[in-house]
Design a protein around this motif. Sequence first.
Motif, PDB file in Angstrom:
ATOM      1  N   UNK A   1     -24.508  33.154 -69.484  1.00 34.11           N
ATOM      2  CA  UNK A   1     -25.739  32.390 -69.710  1.00 34.11           C
ATOM      3  C   UNK A   1     -25.946  31.335 -68.628  1.00 34.11           C
ATOM      4  N   UNK A   2     -24.880  30.955 -67.927  1.00 33.17           N
ATOM      5  CA  UNK A   2     -25.005  29.967 -66.851  1.00 33.17           C
ATOM      6  C   UNK A   2     -25.139  30.618 -65.478  1.00 33.17           C
TER       7      UNK A   2
ATOM      8  N   UNK B   1     -17.612  18.643 -66.610  1.00 31.64           N
ATOM      9  CA  UNK B   1     -17.710  20.031 -67.053  1.00 31.64           C
ATOM     10  C   UNK B   1     -19.125  20.324 -67.529  1.00 31.64           C
ATOM     11  N   UNK B   2     -19.485  21.606 -67.411  1.00 35.08           N
ATOM     12  CA  UNK B   2     -20.767  22.091 -67.927  1.00 35.08           C
ATOM     13  C   UNK B   2     -20.451  23.280 -68.825  1.00 35.08           C
ATOM     14  N   UNK B   3     -20.946  23.231 -70.065  1.00 33.05           N
ATOM     15  CA  UNK B   3     -20.681  24.302 -71.017  1.00 33.05           C
ATOM     16  C   UNK B   3     -21.968  24.757 -71.689  1.00 33.05           C
TER      17      UNK B   3
ATOM     18  N   UNK C   1     -25.210  22.501 -72.210  1.00 33.43           N
ATOM     19  CA  UNK C   1     -26.509  23.165 -72.084  1.00 33.43           C
ATOM     20  C   UNK C   1     -26.863  23.725 -73.464  1.00 33.43           C
ATOM     21  N   UNK C   2     -27.982  23.259 -73.991  1.00 38.12           N
ATOM     22  CA  UNK C   2     -28.417  23.651 -75.328  1.00 38.12           C
ATOM     23  C   UNK C   2     -29.741  24.398 -75.230  1.00 38.12           C
ATOM     24  N   UNK C   3     -29.744  25.649 -75.669  1.00 37.27           N
ATOM     25  CA  UNK C   3     -30.965  26.451 -75.713  1.00 37.27           C
ATOM     26  C   UNK C   3     -31.785  25.983 -76.913  1.00 37.27           C
ATOM     27  N   UNK C   4     -33.015  25.578 -76.686  1.00 37.02           N
ATOM     28  CA  UNK C   4     -33.867  25.062 -77.759  1.00 37.02           C
ATOM     29  C   UNK C   4     -34.006  26.062 -78.904  1.00 37.02           C
ATOM     30  N   UNK C   5     -33.927  27.344 -78.604  1.00 36.38           N
ATOM     31  CA  UNK C   5     -34.033  28.369 -79.627  1.00 36.38           C
ATOM     32  C   UNK C   5     -32.843  28.435 -80.569  1.00 36.38           C
TER      33      UNK C   5
ATOM     34  N   UNK D   1     -21.367  12.178 -72.697  1.00 38.18           N
ATOM     35  CA  UNK D   1     -21.909  13.473 -73.099  1.00 38.18           C
ATOM     36  C   UNK D   1     -23.374  13.483 -72.723  1.00 38.18           C
ATOM     37  N   UNK D   2     -23.777  14.509 -71.989  1.00 34.11           N
ATOM     38  CA  UNK D   2     -25.177  14.666 -71.607  1.00 34.11           C
ATOM     39  C   UNK D   2     -25.614  16.059 -72.033  1.00 34.11           C
ATOM     40  N   UNK D   3     -26.773  16.149 -72.658  1.00 39.00           N
ATOM     41  CA  UNK D   3     -27.283  17.434 -73.127  1.00 39.00           C
ATOM     42  C   UNK D   3     -28.473  17.836 -72.270  1.00 39.00           C
ATOM     43  N   UNK D   4     -28.426  19.063 -71.749  1.00 36.84           N
ATOM     44  CA  UNK D   4     -29.546  19.629 -71.001  1.00 36.84           C
ATOM     45  C   UNK D   4     -30.206  20.647 -71.923  1.00 36.84           C
TER      46      UNK D   4
END
Length: 156
Positions: free
Chosen positions: A24-25, A49-51, A85-89, A142-145
Motif C-alpha cells: 500500500x506504500x 517510521x512510516x506505517x 498512514x490512514x486510509x479514510x475509507x 505520532x503524526x497521521x497522514x
Amino acid sequence: GTAVARWLANNNLPTKIVASPDPALDGTGWDDAGLTVRRGAATGDDLISVTTTLAGIAETGTLMVTATPDNPYTLNFLPDTHIAVLDAGTIVGGYEEAWARLRRNGEKGGDLPRAVALITGPSRSSDIERIVTIGVHGPRRLHIVLVGKADGEKTR
C-alpha cells in the motif's frame, strides 16, 4: 511522500525514514519528495517510521495497527517519531467495527495477525512519581497522514 516530507521539514526532523514494506506504500513518491527510505523492520537506530493502519476508530481517535510481514511491529514502537498512514475509507465508528475488520472470517477469526496495537497518541506514562513522561514505551511523536476518501463520500 510529499505530505510526509513537508511535515518532517516543518518539524525540523531528518528525512531518513524506515517504512513498512506494505505494498500500500508502494508508488508514494519517496524519492521525488527527497526522502531516504529503507523498507522493513525498525532497529534501535531508526528515528522515524512510516506505517499503514488497519483502521481508524472515530469514537476515541485511535489507530488499529497489526503486526504482519508487511507491517513489522517494531515500526510502531522503536523510532522516536511514528507516521501512520490512514486510509479514510477504513475509519469506523467504534471498536466493535474495527475488530470486525480484523476478523476477516467473522467470529471464527481466520488469519489473525501475530499482534494488534491500539494507538491513541504518543507514548505517555506517569509511573514514576506521577510525573508525565512522553516516549517511555514508544514514540514521542505520532503524526497521521489521512489519504483517500471516506466510504460514500462524493468526489468534488
